[in-house]
Write a protein that holds these residues in place. Structure first.
Motif, short mmCIF file in Angstrom:
data_model
loop_
_atom_site.label_atom_id
_atom_site.label_comp_id
_atom_site.label_asym_id
_atom_site.label_seq_id
_atom_site.Cartn_x
_atom_site.Cartn_y
_atom_site.Cartn_z
N THR A 219 0.80 -1.22 0.00
CA THR A 219 0.00 0.00 0.00
C THR A 219 0.84 1.28 0.00
O THR A 219 0.58 2.21 0.76
CB THR A 219 -0.98 -0.01 1.19
OG1 THR A 219 -0.30 -0.40 2.38
CG2 THR A 219 -2.13 -0.96 0.93
N GLY A 220 1.84 1.34 -0.86
CA GLY A 220 2.48 2.61 -1.18
C GLY A 220 3.72 3.00 -0.42
O GLY A 220 4.03 2.48 0.64
N TYR A 247 -0.53 -7.06 -5.52
CA TYR A 247 -1.20 -5.84 -5.97
C TYR A 247 -0.66 -4.66 -5.17
O TYR A 247 -0.48 -4.75 -3.94
CB TYR A 247 -2.71 -5.97 -5.80
CG TYR A 247 -3.30 -7.00 -6.74
CD1 TYR A 247 -3.80 -6.63 -7.97
CD2 TYR A 247 -3.30 -8.35 -6.38
CE1 TYR A 247 -4.32 -7.59 -8.85
CE2 TYR A 247 -3.81 -9.31 -7.26
CZ TYR A 247 -4.32 -8.92 -8.48
OH TYR A 247 -4.81 -9.87 -9.35
N SER A 248 -0.40 -3.56 -5.87
CA SER A 248 0.26 -2.43 -5.21
C SER A 248 -0.39 -1.11 -5.60
O SER A 248 -1.12 -1.00 -6.60
CB SER A 248 1.74 -2.40 -5.58
OG SER A 248 1.92 -2.31 -6.99
N THR A 249 -0.12 -0.10 -4.77
CA THR A 249 -0.56 1.27 -5.04
C THR A 249 0.60 2.22 -4.76
O THR A 249 1.64 1.82 -4.24
CB THR A 249 -1.76 1.66 -4.15
OG1 THR A 249 -1.39 1.47 -2.78
CG2 THR A 249 -2.98 0.84 -4.46
N LEU A 250 0.40 3.49 -5.09
CA LEU A 250 1.40 4.52 -4.85
C LEU A 250 1.10 5.26 -3.54
O LEU A 250 -0.06 5.40 -3.15
CB LEU A 250 1.43 5.52 -6.00
CG LEU A 250 1.81 4.97 -7.38
CD1 LEU A 250 1.63 6.04 -8.44
CD2 LEU A 250 3.23 4.44 -7.38
N GLY A 302 -13.67 -8.36 -5.27
CA GLY A 302 -13.09 -7.26 -6.02
C GLY A 302 -11.97 -6.57 -5.27
O GLY A 302 -12.07 -6.34 -4.06
N LEU A 303 -10.89 -6.23 -5.99
CA LEU A 303 -9.80 -5.44 -5.45
C LEU A 303 -9.82 -4.07 -6.13
O LEU A 303 -9.91 -4.00 -7.36
CB LEU A 303 -8.45 -6.11 -5.70
CG LEU A 303 -8.28 -7.56 -5.27
CD1 LEU A 303 -6.85 -8.02 -5.55
CD2 LEU A 303 -8.61 -7.72 -3.79
N ILE A 304 -9.72 -3.02 -5.33
CA ILE A 304 -9.70 -1.66 -5.85
C ILE A 304 -8.40 -1.00 -5.39
O ILE A 304 -8.07 -1.05 -4.20
CB ILE A 304 -10.90 -0.83 -5.33
CG1 ILE A 304 -12.22 -1.54 -5.68
CG2 ILE A 304 -10.87 0.58 -5.89
CD1 ILE A 304 -13.41 -0.97 -4.92
N GLY A 305 -7.67 -0.40 -6.31
CA GLY A 305 -6.44 0.30 -5.95
C GLY A 305 -6.48 1.72 -6.45
O GLY A 305 -6.74 1.95 -7.65
#
Length: 427
Positions: A219-220, A247-250, A302-305
């Motif tokens: 998670t960033g 799965y990744s985010t900024l 569901g995955l939301i990024g």
């Protein structure tokens, strides 16, 4: 820039000399009955510390490379702050002693009390073998100041890489049966630009791999400022894999907004593009206001990024949940990856009641605090309502990961680096 550095040098000298000069007066009182040799040794050791810090500030001006040197920037500054924070804590004790001494002198001058010499002649000096109040206050100040120095120094030596595995069970009423028992690892805030011990980092990555999770979230904040910081650790990070994907985010640090010397807007954009490429090369699915539907035998979650969205200061507000979840209205369980926990109260809970769990990081728990049993405290809680651990409002949940890495202070005290293992259970 030179003018700024000169101000920094003179400011450091003034600050150091003011604190050490005052503290030395108390040390001298403790050494009143010591031998000349001992006095000389203590004096040499005491004044060598400010001399080192003043020299370091001078080198900062003379050697431009030190401005971007990780060792100098992280550890020199940290030791400077730790040392003088600890000394500052001792000063009030000396100040109280000086006030007492002033009023004692004033009462002697006005004749309200007798001098010690006069009192001795009348046999009125009891308890001669007891420690004086002045000496007691000075010793108490030094001991009190020594506590944070020891704690914060230990936090650098040991706490920075003392990874802690935390386990959480998330019971979700609409979870499809095929996902009952699903294991998810979350890590956050790697801050690879702060690392110095590659072997220690590898131990943390090995701990992640050993959990054999089905799914991994990041998670960033992979870096502090620039994409190149992550390159050295790609061979280690590439081992972070899971059967259902990573799965990744900024995070706020990933955009390069804290670099003031970009050659051009194009250079800054290229840096972000390079970081996105690093995620791809690691085999991580970077989600920038996007979603992914996971399906097992026809059943879905569901995955939301989303990109960073924060409601404090000047943090970016780029996250767009509406855009990210378009086309997944029929998915029974939605898990959101969003770096900043303030996004939850400000947007998620108000406008997106269908999101079951949000996974965040960002706060690091301030890398300092206390966690004993169910009790936890950190200065972070005065800035963020949700700052570490699991939170629940109605049917929605937020988990704030304490972070894998560190930034600023190169260590951790009480709030240790975290790897979180979640198990999803059907209600």
């Amino acid at each position: 820039m030179i003018a700024f550095k000169l101000r920094l040098l003179f400011g450091t000298i003034a600050f150091v000399m003011a604190i050490d000069g005052y503290l030395w007066q108390g040390i001298k009182r403790l050494l009143k009955d010591a031998t000349a040799t001992r006095k000389h040794r203590v004096k040499l050791i005491f004044w060598s510390v400010p001399a080192i810090f003043i020299l370091g500030s001078l080198l900062y001006i003379l050697i431009p490379a030190l401005e971007v040197n990780k060792l100098f920037r992280n550890y020199y500054m940290a030791l400077l702050v730790i040392t003088y924070l600890s000394k500052s804590i001792a000063l009030p004790f000396l100040f109280i002693d000086d006030i007492k001494r002033f009023f004692h002198w004033l009462l002697l001058r006005t004749g309200v009390i007798k001098s010690k010499l006069h009192a001795v002649s009348e046999g009125q000096v009891p308890g001669e073998n007891k420690i004086s109040r002045s000496k007691f206050l000075t010793q108490a100040g030094i001991i009190t100041g020594g506590v944070p120095f020891i704690m914060l120094t230990k936090g650098i030596v040991k706490g920075a890489y003392d990874y802690k595995l935390r386990r959480e069970t998330l019971v979700l009423p609409h979870l499809p049966e095929r996902f009952d028992g699903l294991k998810i690892i979350q890590i956050s805030d790697i801050h690879s630009g702060s690392f110095f011990d590659k072997d220690a980092v590898k131990l943390g990555i090995d701990m992640i791999i050993q959990q054999k999770a089905d799914l991994i979230f990041f998670t960033g904040d992979m870096v502090n400022n620039v994409a190149s910081e992550a390159v050295e650790y790609m061979d280690i990070f590439s081992h972070i894999k899971a059967p259902m994907g990573v799965y990744s985010t900024l995070g706020n640090h990933d955009y390069g907004d804290y670099v003031t010397s970009w050659e051009s807007p194009e250079a800054k954009k290229k840096n972000l593009d390079d970081l996105c490429t690093i995620h791809k090369d690691l085999g991580w699915r970077l989600m920038r206001n996007e979603h992914e539907t996971l399906s097992v035998h026809g059943q879905k979650i569901g995955l939301i990024g989303v990109e960073n969205w924060g409601d404090r200061g000047r943090f970016q507000r780029l996250g767009d949940i509406d855009k990210a979840q378009q086309g997944m209205e029929d998915v029974p369980v939605k898990l959101l990856l969003s770096h900043d926990p303030s996004h939850w109260d400000a947007v998620v809970r108000k406008e997106h009641k269908d999101i079951d769990v949000m996974f965040a990081g960002h706060t690091h728990g301030m890398q300092f605090g206390i966690e004993i049993g169910g009790f936890k405290w950190s200065p972070s809680q005065y800035m963020y309502k949700q700052w570490a651990g699991l939170y629940e409002e109605g049917k929605q949940r937020l988990y704030v990961n304490r972070g894998f890495g560190f930034i600023g202070y190169p260590g951790r005290v009480g709030i240790l680096p975290e790897i979180t293992l979640f198990t999803l259970k059907k209600a």
